[in-house]
Design a protein around this motif. Sequence first.
Motif, PDB file in Angstrom:
ATOM      1  N   THR A 127     -57.677  44.953  71.240  1.00  0.00           N
ATOM      2  CA  THR A 127     -57.440  44.284  70.158  1.00  0.00           C
ATOM      3  C   THR A 127     -58.374  43.529  69.237  1.00  0.00           C
ATOM      4  O   THR A 127     -58.279  43.436  68.006  1.00  0.00           O
ATOM      5  N   LEU A 128     -59.455  43.308  69.967  1.00  0.00           N
ATOM      6  CA  LEU A 128     -60.694  42.453  69.097  1.00  0.00           C
ATOM      7  C   LEU A 128     -61.150  43.635  68.149  1.00  0.00           C
ATOM      8  O   LEU A 128     -61.258  43.109  66.966  1.00  0.00           O
ATOM      9  N   PRO A 129     -61.598  44.718  68.552  1.00  0.00           N
ATOM     10  CA  PRO A 129     -62.115  45.715  67.610  1.00  0.00           C
ATOM     11  C   PRO A 129     -60.872  45.956  66.532  1.00  0.00           C
ATOM     12  O   PRO A 129     -61.632  46.412  65.439  1.00  0.00           O
ATOM     13  N   LEU A 130     -59.801  46.127  66.944  1.00  0.00           N
ATOM     14  CA  LEU A 130     -58.671  46.777  66.033  1.00  0.00           C
ATOM     15  C   LEU A 130     -58.505  45.579  65.105  1.00  0.00           C
ATOM     16  O   LEU A 130     -58.197  45.851  63.882  1.00  0.00           O
ATOM     17  N   SER A 131     -58.619  44.388  65.456  1.00  0.00           N
ATOM     18  CA  SER A 131     -58.439  43.304  64.577  1.00  0.00           C
ATOM     19  C   SER A 131     -59.440  43.117  63.333  1.00  0.00           C
ATOM     20  O   SER A 131     -59.117  42.828  62.292  1.00  0.00           O
ATOM     21  N   ALA A 132     -60.506  43.773  63.770  1.00  0.00           N
ATOM     22  CA  ALA A 132     -61.590  43.773  62.676  1.00  0.00           C
ATOM     23  C   ALA A 132     -61.492  44.954  61.777  1.00  0.00           C
ATOM     24  O   ALA A 132     -62.344  45.225  60.794  1.00  0.00           O
ATOM     25  N   GLY A 133     -60.485  45.895  62.071  1.00  0.00           N
ATOM     26  CA  GLY A 133     -60.545  46.866  61.168  1.00  0.00           C
ATOM     27  C   GLY A 133     -61.282  48.282  61.632  1.00  0.00           C
ATOM     28  O   GLY A 133     -61.171  49.049  60.889  1.00  0.00           O
ATOM     29  N   LEU A 134     -61.645  48.384  62.632  1.00  0.00           N
ATOM     30  CA  LEU A 134     -62.665  49.466  63.444  1.00  0.00           C
ATOM     31  C   LEU A 134     -61.589  50.518  63.740  1.00  0.00           C
ATOM     32  O   LEU A 134     -60.723  50.175  64.090  1.00  0.00           O
ATOM     33  N   GLU A 135     -62.096  51.910  63.836  1.00  0.00           N
ATOM     34  CA  GLU A 135     -61.324  52.912  64.277  1.00  0.00           C
ATOM     35  C   GLU A 135     -62.251  53.542  65.615  1.00  0.00           C
ATOM     36  O   GLU A 135     -61.665  53.894  66.548  1.00  0.00           O
ATOM     37  N   GLY A 136     -63.558  53.917  65.270  1.00  0.00           N
ATOM     38  CA  GLY A 136     -64.471  54.505  66.268  1.00  0.00           C
ATOM     39  C   GLY A 136     -64.450  53.547  67.454  1.00  0.00           C
ATOM     40  O   GLY A 136     -64.457  54.257  68.675  1.00  0.00           O
ATOM     41  N   LEU A 137     -64.780  52.651  67.604  1.00  0.00           N
ATOM     42  CA  LEU A 137     -65.190  51.672  68.846  1.00  0.00           C
ATOM     43  C   LEU A 137     -63.698  51.526  69.475  1.00  0.00           C
ATOM     44  O   LEU A 137     -63.812  51.466  70.794  1.00  0.00           O
ATOM     45  N   PRO A 138     -62.550  51.123  68.907  1.00  0.00           N
ATOM     46  CA  PRO A 138     -61.420  51.078  69.759  1.00  0.00           C
ATOM     47  C   PRO A 138     -61.039  52.501  70.653  1.00  0.00           C
ATOM     48  O   PRO A 138     -60.583  52.258  71.445  1.00  0.00           O
ATOM     49  N   LEU A 139     -61.429  53.605  70.102  1.00  0.00           N
ATOM     50  CA  LEU A 139     -61.159  54.878  70.501  1.00  0.00           C
ATOM     51  C   LEU A 139     -62.422  54.897  71.637  1.00  0.00           C
ATOM     52  O   LEU A 139     -61.876  55.432  72.685  1.00  0.00           O
ATOM     53  N   LEU A 140     -63.368  54.290  71.595  1.00  0.00           N
ATOM     54  CA  LEU A 140     -64.521  54.611  72.648  1.00  0.00           C
ATOM     55  C   LEU A 140     -64.175  53.674  73.590  1.00  0.00           C
ATOM     56  O   LEU A 140     -63.961  53.907  74.853  1.00  0.00           O
ATOM     57  N   VAL A 141     -63.389  52.412  73.415  1.00  0.00           N
ATOM     58  CA  VAL A 141     -62.805  51.525  74.348  1.00  0.00           C
ATOM     59  C   VAL A 141     -61.774  52.203  75.055  1.00  0.00           C
ATOM     60  O   VAL A 141     -61.682  52.038  76.349  1.00  0.00           O
ATOM     61  N   PHE A 142     -60.735  53.011  74.624  1.00  0.00           N
ATOM     62  CA  PHE A 142     -59.582  53.452  75.010  1.00  0.00           C
ATOM     63  C   PHE A 142     -60.410  54.512  76.331  1.00  0.00           C
ATOM     64  O   PHE A 142     -59.766  54.585  76.993  1.00  0.00           O
ATOM     65  N   ILE A 143     -61.516  55.337  75.706  1.00  0.00           N
ATOM     66  CA  ILE A 143     -61.824  56.455  76.838  1.00  0.00           C
ATOM     67  C   ILE A 143     -62.419  55.618  77.989  1.00  0.00           C
ATOM     68  O   ILE A 143     -62.414  56.091  78.791  1.00  0.00           O
ATOM     69  N   GLY A 144     -63.269  54.608  77.490  1.00  0.00           N
ATOM     70  CA  GLY A 144     -63.743  53.677  78.773  1.00  0.00           C
ATOM     71  C   GLY A 144     -62.775  53.305  79.585  1.00  0.00           C
ATOM     72  O   GLY A 144     -62.734  53.367  80.876  1.00  0.00           O
ATOM     73  N   GLY A 145     -61.507  52.652  79.148  1.00  0.00           N
ATOM     74  CA  GLY A 145     -60.646  52.389  79.908  1.00  0.00           C
ATOM     75  C   GLY A 145     -59.907  53.541  80.870  1.00  0.00           C
ATOM     76  O   GLY A 145     -59.614  53.427  82.049  1.00  0.00           O
TER      77      GLY A 145
END
Length: 904
Positions: A325-343
Amino acid sequence: MRSEAVILGAAFGYLALLFVIAAWGDRRASQGRSLIGSPTVYALSIAVYCTAWTFYGSVGRVTTQGASFLLIYLGPTLAMLSAPFILRKMVRIAADQRLTSIADFISARYGKSRMLGALVALIALVGITPYIALQLKAITLSHAVLVSYPAPIELQLAEERFWVDKSFWVALVLAVFIILFGTRHLDASERHEGMVAAIAFESLVKLVAFLAVGVFTVFVLFNGPGDLFAQAGDDPRLRQALDLSAVEGGALGWSGLLLLAFLAFLTLPRQFQVLVVENVDERHLTRASWLFPLYLLAINLFVIPIALAGMLLMEGGDPDSFVLTLPLSAGLEGLPLLVFIGGLSAATGMVIVETIALSTMVSNQLVMPLLLRSPRLGLESRGELRGWLLGIRRVAILLILLLGYLYHALLGDAYSLVTIGLVSFAAAAQFAPALLLGLYWRGANRRGAIIGLLLGFVAWAYTLLLPGFAQSGWLPSSFIDQGPWGLAWLRPYALLGLEGWDIYTHSLFWSLGLNLAALVGFSLFGRQSRLEQTQAALFTGALRRDAMPASLWQGQTSRGELRDLLTRYLGAKVATRVLEGGRDDQPAPPALIARTERALAGALGSASARVLINSVVRGEALDLEAVLRILDTTSQTLEYNRRLKQKSEELARIGEELRAANERLRELDRLKDEFVAMVSHELRTPLTSIRAFAEILRDGKDLPDAKREQFLEVVVQESQRLSRLIEEILDLARLESGRLTLNPQRLDLAVLARHGLAAVERLQAERGVTLESSIEVEEAWVVGDPDRLAQVIINLLDNAGKFADDDQPRVRLTLSRQKAHYRLAVEDNGPGIAEDERERVFEKFHQIKQQQGGKRRHRPKGSGLGLPISRGIVAHLGGRLWVEPAPTLGGASLIMELPEAPNE
């Protein structure tokens, strides 16, 4: 970019990449270019320990339990530090006996007991299922957050059916992956090259993803760690959350959690799989023992900063989701997807290895023993059973994943991610007493292990598992608050009134306490079977590799019977490879029987392999006495060789010492000869002068009075010189015998230094030596003999004058305070003293050679006894005398240091 299609495409594309990596790893292995032969790959595969719990749950735990999450990683770090003593022994035993799982390992230690192996498998299945559910829950939650943010995810999850639950389909894809790359070979002790390569890759992916979100949080959302911690420090709520008192149970909670993590790391089925079964070289443990803790440090580096940022910026949000949620709250798209893949990688890695380990246990410890004991199935009349046995293992994989999904769907909301993980940790820890005591205590027996495991499992289920059912609504909530039937002393979180403890330490205390007490008690008062005794001897003495018997069989069978057995269960190719030729009617040697048993054990487990071998071998395995006889004989040989080597090394050392002593004696003999010659010369010179002038005075009756007085003065001076030389020799003798008489008293070294300068001033001036002084203290009170110290100071000044520069000789005396000492240094501007000569100048009879070449003024020679005598005097007064390069004049500096005198 956050559309459903993109997220699903990325997730299943990542899973497809795992298939490619695993296939590549298997292909390289078939070409003889193994990937897992690298200790780095081995260390990365151990990082399967870092699951979705680490990736998401550690941040959530910080918000409620502060820094206690670190204990989950300190435990494995301590375990890796003990690798030379525990893990190396486990790896060697598993390799020697072809053991395939922790259930097989414990079963083999206690006489290859089928009942014990089945019990361990059942406990693992029940205890680890919540852990698999945790991973599926993490996938479901992270997908829901990624899709629906900022909308709440609870509504979306409530409306989903299982066929639209992404974790359900991920579980199916993982089942296909595990079947393809985890069951390609029937022999479970063979390494899963492709699977290990994929797990090592996943370890890198989750590390990069977590570090990426950590760097973003600290350096983009905040202006570095200083800014983040400053804002957190201004918030009383955050300061309280990170306080050590936030840990439930206090110091006892810390200790309990550390012990739990340490034991679970050694006993979790997936960790046993990667640490022991997949190990190809025990030397890999050396690099893994520091590289894996380094990995744990890296992946936890940003846990606290992310937690603090989440509490500052995402108030009211789910702490387990802060990483997303931290990168999502900043309006990012690519980093949350990378975090999802990491999880996703953290979750799938654990599910893959855990399912392989559990399916091996289910098939080898639960299904196969039942099939072998069931005559209705007619296994004896069937042909090759290899495909059938692989089918059993593949069905077990599907059932295990289905069971994990059902737990996630029905009970998963009762606990947080970390809580689910700790419940499974406590279940796996029940294997520790039987495992660790079995490695080091030969007396531990099967009955004690079985009863201990049963009691520990019941205590774990009552204090941790059943409360989870109550929190999910499957049991009344009063079960936790009031105890069953209203009996408060039976409350699962305060059993027998034990209150104030955190739930995990409380459960660990009861379960491990009962487990250990039963194991020790029944072992002390019970008896072992002959096979138990044999296995106990082999396990406890495993690190003596040369002491392992080649065969434990003394029965008889034919090669043909062994071939039929191997062909039926493992296939004709394996049978040909194991038997290595020979006629079927030939008797099988004991070594071949043992090799056949190990081949069967790798595929079916040690207990089932023992049953099958017993069905064709007439006779018994070696009993304990025979095994110990082999071990003792080999041990005696090894001990003899060790002592012989030790004696040889000792003789070589003594020979070297004798050679050195001989060289020293030769040197002393040479110095003695030189000394005798030099002393003879020095004695002869004044004696000759005295005799010559005495004869002149006797025969020259007509000598003028002036000449007579001059000659008499020479006689007096030479007599004084002769007296000084004799006194030096006597002083040296007194020093060496300990008979030197000193008159210690409190005196001012500064006054003594000034007197010494005055005493040599005229002599040094006659030699052309410039005398300088720098006395930095007005008083320097020490304890010493004034006459002897004056002798030392004059000797140092005299030596410095002899070896000062030829053209412009200078000597400098300094006196200063150094902490609780006073330091007097005399330096010259001569060529200095070479480093290898600085100690030798204090040896008896030793004189520094005058440098050759160039014009030198005459300098009086000494006896070579002044400095040794001076050092002896200073040492008797509790001080030191040494040489070092002169800091001011550039030559040599002789330094005397004496302790400050106590106040009167």
